[in-house]
Design a protein around this motif. Structure first.
Motif, short mmCIF file in Angstrom:
data_model
loop_
_atom_site.label_atom_id
_atom_site.label_comp_id
_atom_site.label_asym_id
_atom_site.label_seq_id
_atom_site.Cartn_x
_atom_site.Cartn_y
_atom_site.Cartn_z
N SER A 3 -18.90 -46.31 9.95
CA SER A 3 -18.87 -47.66 10.48
C SER A 3 -20.01 -47.88 11.44
N LYS A 4 -20.37 -49.14 11.64
CA LYS A 4 -21.42 -49.52 12.56
C LYS A 4 -20.78 -49.88 13.90
N THR A 5 -20.83 -48.95 14.83
CA THR A 5 -20.29 -49.21 16.15
C THR A 5 -21.43 -49.32 17.13
N PHE A 6 -21.13 -49.58 18.36
CA PHE A 6 -22.21 -49.85 19.29
C PHE A 6 -21.85 -49.42 20.68
N ALA A 7 -22.92 -49.26 21.49
CA ALA A 7 -22.75 -49.00 22.91
C ALA A 7 -23.42 -50.14 23.64
N SER A 8 -22.67 -50.87 24.41
CA SER A 8 -23.20 -52.03 25.11
C SER A 8 -22.49 -52.14 26.44
N SER A 9 -22.73 -53.24 27.13
CA SER A 9 -22.09 -53.45 28.42
C SER A 9 -20.59 -53.55 28.29
N LEU A 10 -20.10 -53.74 27.08
CA LEU A 10 -18.66 -53.80 26.86
C LEU A 10 -18.02 -52.42 26.89
N ALA A 11 -18.84 -51.37 26.83
CA ALA A 11 -18.37 -49.98 26.95
C ALA A 11 -17.27 -49.65 25.97
N LEU A 12 -17.56 -49.83 24.70
CA LEU A 12 -16.58 -49.52 23.68
C LEU A 12 -16.61 -48.03 23.34
N MET A 233 -14.12 -65.92 5.34
CA MET A 233 -15.49 -65.83 5.83
C MET A 233 -16.26 -64.69 5.19
N GLY A 234 -17.59 -64.71 5.39
CA GLY A 234 -18.47 -63.70 4.83
C GLY A 234 -19.66 -63.44 5.74
N ARG A 235 -20.81 -63.13 5.13
CA ARG A 235 -22.00 -62.75 5.90
C ARG A 235 -22.39 -63.81 6.93
N GLU A 236 -22.73 -64.99 6.42
CA GLU A 236 -23.26 -66.04 7.28
C GLU A 236 -22.25 -66.45 8.35
N GLU A 267 -22.56 -53.87 2.47
CA GLU A 267 -23.39 -55.08 2.39
C GLU A 267 -23.39 -55.84 3.72
N LEU A 268 -22.24 -55.92 4.37
CA LEU A 268 -22.20 -56.60 5.66
C LEU A 268 -22.99 -55.81 6.70
N SER A 269 -22.90 -54.49 6.64
CA SER A 269 -23.66 -53.66 7.56
C SER A 269 -25.16 -53.91 7.41
N ILE A 277 -27.95 -58.21 14.85
CA ILE A 277 -26.74 -58.41 15.64
C ILE A 277 -25.81 -57.20 15.58
N GLN A 278 -26.36 -56.04 15.18
CA GLN A 278 -25.53 -54.86 14.99
C GLN A 278 -24.88 -54.38 16.29
N ASP A 279 -25.46 -54.71 17.43
CA ASP A 279 -24.85 -54.31 18.70
C ASP A 279 -23.63 -55.15 19.06
N HIS A 280 -23.38 -56.19 18.29
CA HIS A 280 -22.25 -57.09 18.57
C HIS A 280 -21.18 -57.06 17.46
N VAL A 281 -21.44 -56.33 16.39
CA VAL A 281 -20.53 -56.32 15.25
C VAL A 281 -20.13 -54.89 14.93
N SER A 282 -18.84 -54.64 14.92
CA SER A 282 -18.29 -53.35 14.50
C SER A 282 -17.62 -53.52 13.15
#
Length: 292
Positions: A3-12, A233-236, A267-269, A277-282
């Motif tokens: 999965s595409k996860t992220f490290a940001s100010s949200l500290a997930l 919903m989808g990509r856009e 495909e969404l990844s 926007i990968q830092d905002h989408v898991s």
């Protein structure tokens, strides 16, 4: 896929759960979690209160594909559960059924869930149906409710475009849907958007509640004869949701598990990477827990 996860100010912090022991360990370390189970089935935990959303608990290939939809020759679910169904429901304090389509409320869930578990439905018709299936604590989420220290707010949507709802047979089969806002003191406001396309109701919920976490059904499912006009919903729409709530964490679900989804996790990844926007989408794998 990973999965595409992220490290940001949200500290997930994310963790892939192999079984009950791992899930219990993570539970002790975090006060808020979103766990992707499979398809649109998600568990949301605030402190000691866990909600099971839209349980589809059947074994792989238990049901025929949905008629008159994309890839209807395939049997559903396309994949198995990442853990035994009993483990999915074992720590659930309440169930929320956003609507009663098979891929959100199936026969396996109806058989396995305790008949006295508190269960929230979107309207009187769904509540009556669920009561007829033997459940005796069915509550209608008319607007607002409280359970286990968590405030619930019903939000609107539409399970397809106006063009689809202009066809009486499709309007009847698509039916009514809801989303749900979760709020609790000291916790991140979470918005489970539900099976809807982008609508004014979605935009209004984003503006009113300013959610910090958005669980988005993004598989872009299609019915025959309306190719390119998906019923969720989808990509856009993922990009549009980010643009409307740029500080929120989007958790993309409802992919890779039922026949009529046209958009995959891979495909969404790729798309969110292309859009930056990968830092905002898991995009969690089945069984994965995202902790806040």
């Amino acid at each position: 896929m990973l999965s595409k996860t992220f490290a940001s100010s949200l500290a997930l912090t994310t963790a892939l759960i192999a079984g009950n022991a791992s899930a219990d360990s993570v539970s002790r370390e975090a006060t808020q979690q979103v766990q992707q189970i499979r398809n649109a089935t998600v568990k949301i935990t605030y402190g000691d209160t866990t909600f099971l959303i839209d349980p589809m608990l059947a074994e792989q290939s238990a049901y025929p594909g949905f008629e008159n939809t994309y890839r209807s020759e395939l049997r559903n679910p396309l994949v198995g559960l990442p853990m035994p169904a009993e483990d999915v429901i074992g720590d659930a304090d309440a169930v929320i059924v956003t609507h009663t389509h098979l891929d959100h409320w199936d026969a396996a869930a109806q058989e396995l869930l305790p008949k006295d578990i508190p269960l929230f439905a979107q309207n009187a018709a769904d509540a009556e149906l669920i009561r007829s299936q033997g459940f005796n604590d069915v509550r209608i989420l008319d607007d607002d409710a409280e359970f286990g220290g968590v405030q619930l707010h019903k939000t609107g949507g539409q399970h397809g475009s106006d063009a689809l709802y202009a066809v009486p047979e499709l309007a009847q089969s698509l039916g009514d849907v809801m989303g749900v806002i979760f709020e609790a003191p000291g916790q991140k406001t979470t918005y489970v958007v539900g099976d809807t396309v982008w609508r004014d109701e979605v935009e209004q919920a984003l503006e009113r509640y300013n959610p910090e976490v958005i669980v988005l059904n993004t598989g872009a499912a299609e019915v025959t004869g309306f190719e390119g006009d998906p019923i969720i919903m989808g990509r856009e729409d993922t990009l549009r949701t980010h643009q409307a709530a740029p500080d929120a964490t989007i958790i993309a679900v409802h992919m890779d598990a039922v026949n009529h989804m046209t958009l995959s996790r891979d495909e969404l990844s790729d798309y969110v990477q292309e859009e930056g926007i990968q830092d905002h989408v898991s995009i969690p794998a089945d069984g994965e827990i995202i902790s806040f």
